[in-house]
Write a protein that holds these residues in place. Sequence first.
Motif, PDB file in Angstrom:
ATOM      1  N   VAL A 199       0.384  -1.198   1.118  1.00 11.68           N
ATOM      2  CA  VAL A 199       1.077  -0.455   0.065  1.00 11.68           C
ATOM      3  C   VAL A 199       0.825  -1.175  -1.248  1.00 11.68           C
ATOM      4  O   VAL A 199       1.138  -2.358  -1.384  1.00 11.68           O
ATOM      5  N   LEU A 200       0.239  -0.481  -2.207  1.00 12.99           N
ATOM      6  CA  LEU A 200       0.031  -1.027  -3.541  1.00 12.99           C
ATOM      7  C   LEU A 200       1.175  -0.569  -4.443  1.00 12.99           C
ATOM      8  O   LEU A 200       1.372   0.634  -4.644  1.00 12.99           O
ATOM      9  N   VAL A 201       1.948  -1.534  -4.945  1.00 16.90           N
ATOM     10  CA  VAL A 201       3.003  -1.235  -5.909  1.00 16.90           C
ATOM     11  C   VAL A 201       2.459  -1.561  -7.287  1.00 16.90           C
ATOM     12  O   VAL A 201       2.258  -2.735  -7.636  1.00 16.90           O
ATOM     13  N   MET A 202       2.181  -0.537  -8.077  1.00 12.82           N
ATOM     14  CA  MET A 202       1.505  -0.704  -9.360  1.00 12.82           C
ATOM     15  C   MET A 202       2.427  -0.264 -10.499  1.00 12.82           C
ATOM     16  O   MET A 202       3.459   0.360 -10.287  1.00 12.82           O
ATOM     17  N   GLY A 203       2.018  -0.601 -11.731  1.00 12.97           N
ATOM     18  CA  GLY A 203       2.777  -0.155 -12.883  1.00 12.97           C
ATOM     19  C   GLY A 203       2.686  -1.144 -14.032  1.00 12.97           C
ATOM     20  O   GLY A 203       2.119  -2.235 -13.907  1.00 12.97           O
ATOM     21  N   LEU A 204       3.255  -0.765 -15.146  1.00 12.59           N
ATOM     22  CA  LEU A 204       3.245  -1.595 -16.341  1.00 12.59           C
ATOM     23  C   LEU A 204       4.164  -2.800 -16.189  1.00 12.59           C
ATOM     24  O   LEU A 204       5.086  -2.796 -15.363  1.00 12.59           O
ATOM     25  N   SER A 205       3.930  -3.823 -17.000  1.00 16.93           N
ATOM     26  CA  SER A 205       4.812  -4.982 -17.013  1.00 16.93           C
ATOM     27  C   SER A 205       6.228  -4.545 -17.395  1.00 16.93           C
ATOM     28  O   SER A 205       6.419  -3.747 -18.311  1.00 16.93           O
ATOM     29  N   GLY A 206       7.217  -5.089 -16.675  1.00 12.34           N
ATOM     30  CA  GLY A 206       8.596  -4.742 -16.949  1.00 12.34           C
ATOM     31  C   GLY A 206       9.089  -3.527 -16.191  1.00 12.34           C
ATOM     32  O   GLY A 206      10.272  -3.180 -16.275  1.00 12.34           O
ATOM     33  N   ALA A 207       8.203  -2.874 -15.436  1.00  6.36           N
ATOM     34  CA  ALA A 207       8.637  -1.707 -14.659  1.00  6.36           C
ATOM     35  C   ALA A 207       9.403  -2.113 -13.403  1.00  6.36           C
ATOM     36  O   ALA A 207       9.957  -1.253 -12.714  1.00  6.36           O
ATOM     37  N   GLY A 208       9.430  -3.413 -13.096  1.00  9.20           N
ATOM     38  CA  GLY A 208      10.178  -3.886 -11.928  1.00  9.20           C
ATOM     39  C   GLY A 208       9.373  -3.879 -10.650  1.00  9.20           C
ATOM     40  O   GLY A 208       9.934  -3.787  -9.554  1.00  9.20           O
ATOM     41  N   LYS A 209       8.041  -3.990 -10.774  1.00  8.37           N
ATOM     42  CA  LYS A 209       7.177  -3.943  -9.582  1.00  8.37           C
ATOM     43  C   LYS A 209       7.534  -5.007  -8.560  1.00  8.37           C
ATOM     44  O   LYS A 209       7.576  -4.744  -7.355  1.00  8.37           O
ATOM     45  N   SER A 210       7.748  -6.230  -9.034  1.00 11.42           N
ATOM     46  CA  SER A 210       7.965  -7.339  -8.100  1.00 11.42           C
ATOM     47  C   SER A 210       9.245  -7.158  -7.304  1.00 11.42           C
ATOM     48  O   SER A 210       9.290  -7.453  -6.106  1.00 11.42           O
ATOM     49  N   THR A 211      10.294  -6.667  -7.942  1.00 13.36           N
ATOM     50  CA  THR A 211      11.545  -6.416  -7.231  1.00 13.36           C
ATOM     51  C   THR A 211      11.362  -5.309  -6.212  1.00 13.36           C
ATOM     52  O   THR A 211      11.809  -5.414  -5.063  1.00 13.36           O
ATOM     53  N   VAL A 212      10.697  -4.243  -6.621  1.00 11.65           N
ATOM     54  CA  VAL A 212      10.436  -3.133  -5.703  1.00 11.65           C
ATOM     55  C   VAL A 212       9.579  -3.605  -4.537  1.00 11.65           C
ATOM     56  O   VAL A 212       9.868  -3.313  -3.365  1.00 11.65           O
ATOM     57  N   ALA A 213       8.510  -4.356  -4.838  1.00 10.14           N
ATOM     58  CA  ALA A 213       7.594  -4.807  -3.785  1.00 10.14           C
ATOM     59  C   ALA A 213       8.299  -5.725  -2.794  1.00 10.14           C
ATOM     60  O   ALA A 213       8.072  -5.636  -1.581  1.00 10.14           O
ATOM     61  N   ALA A 214       9.155  -6.615  -3.292  1.00  9.28           N
ATOM     62  CA  ALA A 214       9.861  -7.542  -2.400  1.00  9.28           C
ATOM     63  C   ALA A 214      10.767  -6.782  -1.445  1.00  9.28           C
ATOM     64  O   ALA A 214      10.794  -7.051  -0.232  1.00  9.28           O
ATOM     65  N   ARG A 215      11.521  -5.830  -1.968  1.00  8.82           N
ATOM     66  CA  ARG A 215      12.439  -5.087  -1.113  1.00  8.82           C
ATOM     67  C   ARG A 215      11.699  -4.136  -0.183  1.00  8.82           C
ATOM     68  O   ARG A 215      12.129  -3.913   0.962  1.00  8.82           O
ATOM     69  N   LEU A 216      10.586  -3.617  -0.624  1.00  6.83           N
ATOM     70  CA  LEU A 216       9.796  -2.739   0.235  1.00  6.83           C
ATOM     71  C   LEU A 216       9.164  -3.533   1.379  1.00  6.83           C
ATOM     72  O   LEU A 216       9.103  -3.053   2.520  1.00  6.83           O
ATOM     73  N   ALA A 217       8.711  -4.752   1.090  1.00  9.38           N
ATOM     74  CA  ALA A 217       8.137  -5.593   2.142  1.00  9.38           C
ATOM     75  C   ALA A 217       9.177  -5.886   3.216  1.00  9.38           C
ATOM     76  O   ALA A 217       8.873  -5.861   4.423  1.00  9.38           O
ATOM     77  N   GLU A 218      10.413  -6.171   2.816  1.00 12.40           N
ATOM     78  CA  GLU A 218      11.481  -6.406   3.789  1.00 12.40           C
ATOM     79  C   GLU A 218      11.728  -5.165   4.634  1.00 12.40           C
ATOM     80  O   GLU A 218      11.885  -5.249   5.863  1.00 12.40           O
ATOM     81  N   ALA A 219      11.789  -4.015   3.980  1.00 14.19           N
ATOM     82  CA  ALA A 219      12.127  -2.777   4.685  1.00 14.19           C
ATOM     83  C   ALA A 219      11.022  -2.344   5.642  1.00 14.19           C
ATOM     84  O   ALA A 219      11.300  -1.786   6.709  1.00 14.19           O
ATOM     85  N   LEU A 220       9.772  -2.607   5.283  1.00 14.11           N
ATOM     86  CA  LEU A 220       8.638  -2.175   6.106  1.00 14.11           C
ATOM     87  C   LEU A 220       8.217  -3.209   7.137  1.00 14.11           C
ATOM     88  O   LEU A 220       7.491  -2.886   8.078  1.00 14.11           O
ATOM     89  N   GLY A 221       8.635  -4.470   6.954  1.00 12.18           N
ATOM     90  CA  GLY A 221       8.120  -5.544   7.813  1.00 12.18           C
ATOM     91  C   GLY A 221       6.720  -5.907   7.384  1.00 12.18           C
ATOM     92  O   GLY A 221       5.740  -5.729   8.120  1.00 12.18           O
ATOM     93  N   ALA A 222       6.600  -6.422   6.158  1.00 10.81           N
ATOM     94  CA  ALA A 222       5.298  -6.697   5.574  1.00 10.81           C
ATOM     95  C   ALA A 222       5.365  -7.965   4.728  1.00 10.81           C
ATOM     96  O   ALA A 222       6.446  -8.474   4.430  1.00 10.81           O
ATOM     97  N   VAL A 223       4.195  -8.444   4.329  1.00 13.08           N
ATOM     98  CA  VAL A 223       4.078  -9.609   3.454  1.00 13.08           C
ATOM     99  C   VAL A 223       3.739  -9.126   2.053  1.00 13.08           C
ATOM    100  O   VAL A 223       2.819  -8.315   1.879  1.00 13.08           O
ATOM    101  N   ARG A 224       4.474  -9.618   1.071  1.00  9.68           N
ATOM    102  CA  ARG A 224       4.170  -9.276  -0.323  1.00  9.68           C
ATOM    103  C   ARG A 224       3.148 -10.263  -0.882  1.00  9.68           C
ATOM    104  O   ARG A 224       3.274 -11.472  -0.702  1.00  9.68           O
ATOM    105  N   ILE A 225       2.124  -9.729  -1.564  1.00 11.43           N
ATOM    106  CA  ILE A 225       1.142 -10.553  -2.264  1.00 11.43           C
ATOM    107  C   ILE A 225       1.206 -10.192  -3.738  1.00 11.43           C
ATOM    108  O   ILE A 225       1.047  -9.021  -4.105  1.00 11.43           O
ATOM    109  N   ARG A 226       1.398 -11.182  -4.608  1.00  9.01           N
ATOM    110  CA  ARG A 226       1.607 -10.928  -6.039  1.00  9.01           C
ATOM    111  C   ARG A 226       0.389 -11.365  -6.847  1.00  9.01           C
ATOM    112  O   ARG A 226      -0.084 -12.502  -6.736  1.00  9.01           O
TER     113      ARG A 226
END
Length: 535
Positions: free
Chosen positions: A346-373
């Motif tokens: 899953v690619l979480v994309m967007g402009l700076s300040g859109a909250g990508k990292s927060t979304v990606a972290a919570r999505l990784a937990e929910a899906l059972g995945a590793v987040r790469i930043r």
Amino acid sequence: MPRPAPRSLPDPRSDPITAHERLLAALARRLAADTGADPVVVRTHISSLVLAGDTVIKLKRPVRLPFLDFSTPARRRHFCEEELRLNRRTAPDLYRNVVPLTGTPEAPRLGGDGPVLDWALRMRRFDPAGEFAARARAGVLDAADIDALAAHVAHFHAALPPVPLAQQPRTGPREAAAAALDAIGAHPARPGDVDTAAVAATRTRLAAAFAAQAARLARRAAAGWVREGHGDLHLGNIVRWQGQVMAFDALEFDASLRNIDVVADVAFAFMDLLAHGLPGLAWRFIGGWAEQMGDVDGLALLRPLAAYRALVRAQVALLSADPAAFARYWPLAAQLAAPPPTPRLVLVMGLSGAGKSTVAARLAEALGAVRIRSDVERKRLAGLARTARVAPGSDAAAQLYGTEMTQRTYGRLNQLAGDLLAAGVSVVVDAAALRQAEREALRATAGRAHAAFDLVDCQAPAAQMRSRIAERAVAGTDPSDATAAVLERQTAFAEPLPPGWDAITHRLVNDADLAALQARVQALAEVLAGTLKNS
């Protein structure tokens, strides 16, 4: 015919266990008198502990087992000192000193002169409700606990020197897992549904998984990832005490079981979180540790190493006559050893300040995945700490965010994602990915691994993005160096998504508080899980 002489009974004091129990009882009486508190005596198959007041006295039981030898006072002293040395690395405030027991078996003293009866480890007592296993059972183990644990273990591992190749154990987790399967297969108390065929199937699958990772394990051993770790990092050996999270009770009796790849160490806690029904926290822990440790690559080993750790706990459950624990760990071991389900990127994309990292972290937990930043990997490639700052407009910033480094960063994201997907580990990539070529490359990486691919377009109002960027800069704890000027440039050159990508694109507006965001992420995770199940 003369009558045979009466047969004398053995002196119970000559039996080491009997003598140990007598000394233990006398020590409990002594501590009760010294502290004015009722003592509590705890026994395991290798240790005895007396708890009174704020003190714990721990003795090694005088036993010789296939995997350890505590049969002499000299050996018990050695292993008490080893336990002190090892645990002062992670829990220095809990472990006080090693003391001789002197006096008499009926009236022992801690320390003092005279003949030594035995050796003991003196520790500070903590509330058992603080143990992570207890917190998990009580339903109070939370994200703050897990984040503190990830930081604690990453700091511990990073400070350890590599074990030289010549001193590394000749056997590893594959052999240890096979031995655990042998023990489980031969144990008379094994449940009837865990038959010979089930054990054999798990053995075959796990051997194949380790064989597939043999080159990676060897590469990592040569690169310094084998270190003298904890060795027994399950939830019962982690505690929150006086506001701090720390690991304790490191494995002292066999160096080969703690001189291991660092991923084998953290795989134990990851597995145990799964076993306690906390998959979101398990993935939060392993992702947080890997990001801080700089070892995302090692997580390709996670499934077989976690399966091995589950087998160890299943074996211990049989030895301890604990069918409930066996019923928790054996199915998990079999599940982790089996071929993994189809992974996804899953690619979480967007402009700076859109909250990508927060979304990606919570999505990784929910899906059972590793987040790469991307922000973290970019700085790692440049030899910088993840939260190091570069001044806007400086030569350093121009180099760090120039075309060449951006290409290297996306190359690194694709390499890490490809390795993890090939090992059956799902990945959430947190990156701006404002150019279509960057998105296409990640989609191709998923395709080569026969993994599902989805894109999450993270959006937020412009004023909110600028506000988040300003707050982040003041805090100084985030890897991102983005400024309002960077946001303006991104807005100018961002390429739109092609119409053909609509079917795999999910737009998520991150414009509310964390509770609302969590609900949106959970709903998205359920959609993604459903599309994978139905594909």
